[in-house]
Design a protein around this motif. Structure first.
Motif, PDB file in Angstrom:
ATOM      1  N   LYS A 135      20.255  -5.805  48.535  1.00  0.00           N
ATOM      2  CA  LYS A 135      19.134  -5.270  48.649  1.00  0.00           C
ATOM      3  C   LYS A 135      18.260  -5.083  47.554  1.00  0.00           C
ATOM      4  O   LYS A 135      19.088  -4.494  46.607  1.00  0.00           O
ATOM      5  CB  LYS A 135      19.494  -4.177  49.758  1.00  0.00           C
ATOM      6  N   GLU A 136      17.029  -4.703  47.577  1.00  0.00           N
ATOM      7  CA  GLU A 136      16.436  -4.173  46.497  1.00  0.00           C
ATOM      8  C   GLU A 136      16.724  -2.985  46.324  1.00  0.00           C
ATOM      9  O   GLU A 136      16.741  -2.023  47.301  1.00  0.00           O
ATOM     10  CB  GLU A 136      14.818  -4.343  46.678  1.00  0.00           C
ATOM     11  N   PRO A 137      16.972  -2.296  45.083  1.00  0.00           N
ATOM     12  CA  PRO A 137      17.353  -0.835  44.853  1.00  0.00           C
ATOM     13  C   PRO A 137      16.055   0.060  45.404  1.00  0.00           C
ATOM     14  O   PRO A 137      14.982  -0.396  45.052  1.00  0.00           O
ATOM     15  CB  PRO A 137      17.882  -0.883  43.648  1.00  0.00           C
ATOM     16  N   GLY A 138      16.351   1.200  45.521  1.00  0.00           N
ATOM     17  CA  GLY A 138      15.211   2.168  45.747  1.00  0.00           C
ATOM     18  C   GLY A 138      14.514   2.320  44.491  1.00  0.00           C
ATOM     19  O   GLY A 138      15.231   2.408  43.306  1.00  0.00           O
ATOM     20  N   ASP A 139      13.213   3.289  44.574  1.00  0.00           N
ATOM     21  CA  ASP A 139      12.726   3.176  43.128  1.00  0.00           C
ATOM     22  C   ASP A 139      13.316   4.447  42.430  1.00  0.00           C
ATOM     23  O   ASP A 139      14.096   5.436  42.976  1.00  0.00           O
ATOM     24  CB  ASP A 139      11.416   4.197  43.659  1.00  0.00           C
ATOM     25  N   SER A 151      17.581  16.054  57.853  1.00  0.00           N
ATOM     26  CA  SER A 151      17.365  15.193  59.235  1.00  0.00           C
ATOM     27  C   SER A 151      18.431  14.092  59.329  1.00  0.00           C
ATOM     28  O   SER A 151      19.094  14.062  60.407  1.00  0.00           O
ATOM     29  CB  SER A 151      16.087  14.948  59.537  1.00  0.00           C
ATOM     30  N   PHE A 152      18.558  13.487  58.377  1.00  0.00           N
ATOM     31  CA  PHE A 152      19.698  12.422  58.594  1.00  0.00           C
ATOM     32  C   PHE A 152      21.021  12.734  58.855  1.00  0.00           C
ATOM     33  O   PHE A 152      21.835  12.243  59.433  1.00  0.00           O
ATOM     34  CB  PHE A 152      19.320  11.382  57.160  1.00  0.00           C
ATOM     35  N   PHE A 153      21.351  13.813  58.061  1.00  0.00           N
ATOM     36  CA  PHE A 153      22.831  14.017  57.886  1.00  0.00           C
ATOM     37  C   PHE A 153      23.106  15.184  58.684  1.00  0.00           C
ATOM     38  O   PHE A 153      24.220  15.312  59.449  1.00  0.00           O
ATOM     39  CB  PHE A 153      23.241  14.649  56.391  1.00  0.00           C
ATOM     40  N   VAL A 176      14.970   7.575  53.575  1.00  0.00           N
ATOM     41  CA  VAL A 176      15.188   8.896  53.443  1.00  0.00           C
ATOM     42  C   VAL A 176      15.194   9.378  51.876  1.00  0.00           C
ATOM     43  O   VAL A 176      15.768   8.995  51.072  1.00  0.00           O
ATOM     44  CB  VAL A 176      16.768   9.216  53.851  1.00  0.00           C
ATOM     45  N   ASP A 177      13.736   9.932  51.543  1.00  0.00           N
ATOM     46  CA  ASP A 177      13.477   9.900  50.265  1.00  0.00           C
ATOM     47  C   ASP A 177      13.313  11.239  49.889  1.00  0.00           C
ATOM     48  O   ASP A 177      12.745  11.622  48.770  1.00  0.00           O
ATOM     49  CB  ASP A 177      12.171   9.142  50.014  1.00  0.00           C
ATOM     50  N   SER A 178      13.712  12.402  50.599  1.00  0.00           N
ATOM     51  CA  SER A 178      13.358  13.917  50.166  1.00  0.00           C
ATOM     52  C   SER A 178      14.464  14.797  50.970  1.00  0.00           C
ATOM     53  O   SER A 178      15.116  14.602  51.692  1.00  0.00           O
ATOM     54  CB  SER A 178      11.927  14.077  50.911  1.00  0.00           C
ATOM     55  N   ALA A 188      22.328   8.299  46.704  1.00  0.00           N
ATOM     56  CA  ALA A 188      20.870   8.707  46.575  1.00  0.00           C
ATOM     57  C   ALA A 188      20.182   7.425  46.876  1.00  0.00           C
ATOM     58  O   ALA A 188      19.086   7.351  47.718  1.00  0.00           O
ATOM     59  CB  ALA A 188      20.493   9.380  45.503  1.00  0.00           C
ATOM     60  N   ASN A 189      20.855   6.088  46.487  1.00  0.00           N
ATOM     61  CA  ASN A 189      19.895   4.875  46.560  1.00  0.00           C
ATOM     62  C   ASN A 189      20.222   4.604  47.897  1.00  0.00           C
ATOM     63  O   ASN A 189      19.349   3.952  48.653  1.00  0.00           O
ATOM     64  CB  ASN A 189      20.688   4.039  45.495  1.00  0.00           C
ATOM     65  N   LEU A 190      21.186   4.585  48.508  1.00  0.00           N
ATOM     66  CA  LEU A 190      21.732   4.278  49.871  1.00  0.00           C
ATOM     67  C   LEU A 190      20.662   4.931  50.855  1.00  0.00           C
ATOM     68  O   LEU A 190      20.144   4.346  51.920  1.00  0.00           O
ATOM     69  CB  LEU A 190      23.042   4.389  50.563  1.00  0.00           C
ATOM     70  N   LEU A 191      20.414   6.084  50.546  1.00  0.00           N
ATOM     71  CA  LEU A 191      19.510   6.968  51.351  1.00  0.00           C
ATOM     72  C   LEU A 191      17.913   6.483  51.175  1.00  0.00           C
ATOM     73  O   LEU A 191      17.297   6.137  52.184  1.00  0.00           O
ATOM     74  CB  LEU A 191      19.427   8.501  51.072  1.00  0.00           C
TER      75      LEU A 191
END
Length: 571
Positions: free
Chosen positions: A8-12, A46-48, A38-40, A30-33
């Motif tokens: 997969k393309e890595p996150g920003d 909310s995710f966890f 999930v970026d904040s 953090a990249n998986l999130l």
């Protein structure tokens, strides 16, 4: 079978770095999130820590107010209400949920599950007539009905109103139901579109509670049924589904309903911490087997049962259906494999179409899936039912199966489905021509890449990055399923540490001990059905691995273990 590895393309990078700092986690997590949207800090919370308070207002769904008003009117007037659902896991759990919960407040209810063989999928004429004969003036359909334009019009002849609760994509025209609750309606602005059929039923009950001022907590006790539907119907584990699945699994593990508890018992899973995969491979098939072999009504009777002895008897019966289903599945799969092996022309084909009139209709979809997995090409398995050829089709990733079937529509009496699965009916005399035309369409439209199974990898990491803290954090990404699969990693240039060996009853599996060339890190792992690779692994040639990170508990001691999914020797 060869597989394509796609990372997969890595996150920003800036977002990943900022999130890692905010959450005090490493960049791998953090990249998986970020890859999962999930970026904040707030979205990570909310995710966890999913919260039932974050469920959307059910009245945001189109026609929900109309449906609840009509349901309450029926209850006030003492009308008889039929709860109608499909015969698969999603349909039967939805019926069990709505029937069981409404029964707490109202008794003049009955439920109906159509027969797979004599009525087929969805709303049936026979079901409507059964409702009329029973004096019903309201039908609530679950996991079906959004395309039943003619059948719902037929119900008007008996003065029966319909509330449709569905999650499938509507056709060009909605049925003339009093209310059509479906988040996939084009004119519906509901914030979440991917609920299961049982999930839509849950929203109706949530709205019912809010409208009447009833406490909603008793409804949450039925979330085990919703979790089963989410897992078995392969809907995305995102948004509301993630919340419902998270709490549904808690209910399933801590205090399941009597019927589900008995299924857990006959599945030999008592005492195990159940995951979504256990529902998919253990609980779901047993519930499905009722409709495949006998009647989906048996599954509902079990799921609504509150008596342990009755549930024990019903679950034993359903478990028996599942054993019959497995025998039929194996027998027909073996027969189909022999047909393919003995026909030289099959080697050059881009699709599989097989027909035998004696094959059991209840398992041809499973057989199609098994053959598709083995040969990795679009597959249609056809049998005879009520004088017609009835087929079930499955597709490879990325190939539009529905369009392939639709291209043969002039040969078909009926068909339906989506890009990855479809059902169809035709005159038996058209089967041979269908097979030819289907193959021609597939050959013209499928790409070489689509005929090689793909392994989607989240990220490339080093063995030295793996530790107990990473394992614990990854476990919190659960529940896993579509759109939130268990993270897969790739590590390059590992070699056998010298202790890798075959294990298992048939010595088919490999127990790895691997060392990373660049760091010297050593990690243990297990690879199922990988014995053919042993000689090359023991040659100490470097290779690449794809794996998930698991917890291994032995004699009460926890350690990190890699679950090896695939490996390559590219060097």
């Amino acid at each position: 079978m060869e597989r394509r590895w796609k990372i997969k393309e890595p996150g920003d990078s800036a977002v990943v770095e900022a999130l890692a700092g905010e959450l005090n986690v490493d960049k791998i997590v953090a990249n998986l999130l970020v890859q999962r949207g999930v970026d904040s800090f707030s979205s990570a919370k909310s995710f966890f820590r999913p919260s039932l308070d974050d469920l959307h207002d059910p009245f945001l769904m189109k026609d929900m107010d109309i449906a609840v008003d009509r349901l309450c009117k029926a209850i006030r007037s003492g009308e008889r209400i039929m709860i109608y659902g499909d015969y698969d896991v999603d349909g039967t759990t939805a019926v069990a949920l709505v029937f069981s919960f409404l029964r707490r407040y109202y008794q003049n209810l009955l439920f109906y599950i159509p027969d797979r063989y004599t009525e087929g999928y969805g709303i049936s004429t026979k079901g409507i007539e059964a409702a009329a004969d029973s004096g019903c003036s309201l039908i609530i359909s679950l996991d079906c009905g959004i395309k039943a334009v003619n059948k719902i019009r037929y119900a008007k002849n008996f003065g029966i109103d319909f509330i449709v609760c569905d999650h499938h994509t509507p056709g060009e025209a909605l049925p003339e139901a009093l209310a059509c609750i479906d988040p996939k309606r084009q004119d519906d602005t509901y914030p979440y579109k991917d609920l299961s059929g049982c999930g839509v039923g849950f929203k109706l009950l949530q709205a019912f509670c809010l409208h009447n001022g009833y406490p909603v907590e008793p409804l949450y006790k039925y979330l085990d049924l919703v979790a089963v539907s989410i897992a078995a119907d392969i809907v995305p584990i995102t948004g509301e589904n993630r919340i419902l699945a998270y709490y549904g699994l808690k209910q399933l593990n801590n205090d399941p309903g009597t019927g589900l508890k008995s299924i857990i018992h006959v599945s030999n899973m008592e005492g195990k911490e159940l995951e979504m995969s256990d529902v998919v491979f253990k609980i779901g098939p047993r519930i499905n087997a009722a409709g495949r072999i006998e009647s989906g009504r048996d599954a509902v009777e079990l799921l609504i049962s509150g008596e342990e002895e009755l549930a024990k008897s019903l679950s034993a019966n359903i478990n028996g259906h599942n054993e019959v289903r497995k025998d039929l599945d194996k027998k027909i799969t073996d027969e189909a494999l022999q047909l393919l092996i003995n026909d030289p022309s099959q080697k050059e084909r881009k699709s599989t179409v097989l027909f035998r009139p004696h094959w059991h209709k209840g398992v041809i979809g499973i057989v199609a899936s098994r053959l598709m997995d083995k040969f990795y090409r679009p597959t249609v398995i056809i049998t005879e039912s009520q004088g017609l050829a009835t087929g079930s089709a499955r597709s490879v990733e990325g190939f539009d199966l529905y369009s392939a079937v639709e291209s043969c529509s002039d040969l078909l009496i009926s068909f339906g489905g989506h890009t990855s699965a479809a059902g169809l009916t035709m005159d038996i005399g058209n089967v041979e021509l269908f097979a030819q035309r289907f193959e021609e369409w597939v050959e013209a439209h499928i790409t070489p890449e689509q005929m090689i199974p793909q392994v989607e990898i989240d990220a490339e990491i080093r063995l030295k990055d793996i530790n107990a803290r990473l394992m614990r954090l990854l476990a919190q990404f659960a529940p896993f399923g579509p759109a939130n699969q268990k993270p897969l990693f790739v590590t390059r240039r590992v070699i056998d540490y010298g202790t890798t060996k075959l294990v298992g009853k048939g010595r088919d599996h490999i127990k790895f001990e691997l060392i990373e060339e660049c760091s010297g890190a050593i990690v243990r792992g297990i690879g199922f059905s990988m014995k053919d690779h042993l000689t090359k692994i023991q040659s100490r040639e470097p290779f690449d691995i794809v794996y998930s990170i698991e917890e291994n508990v032995y004699n009460g001691v926890s350690s990190v273990q890699l679950m090896i999914k695939d490996l390559l020797f590219p060097y």
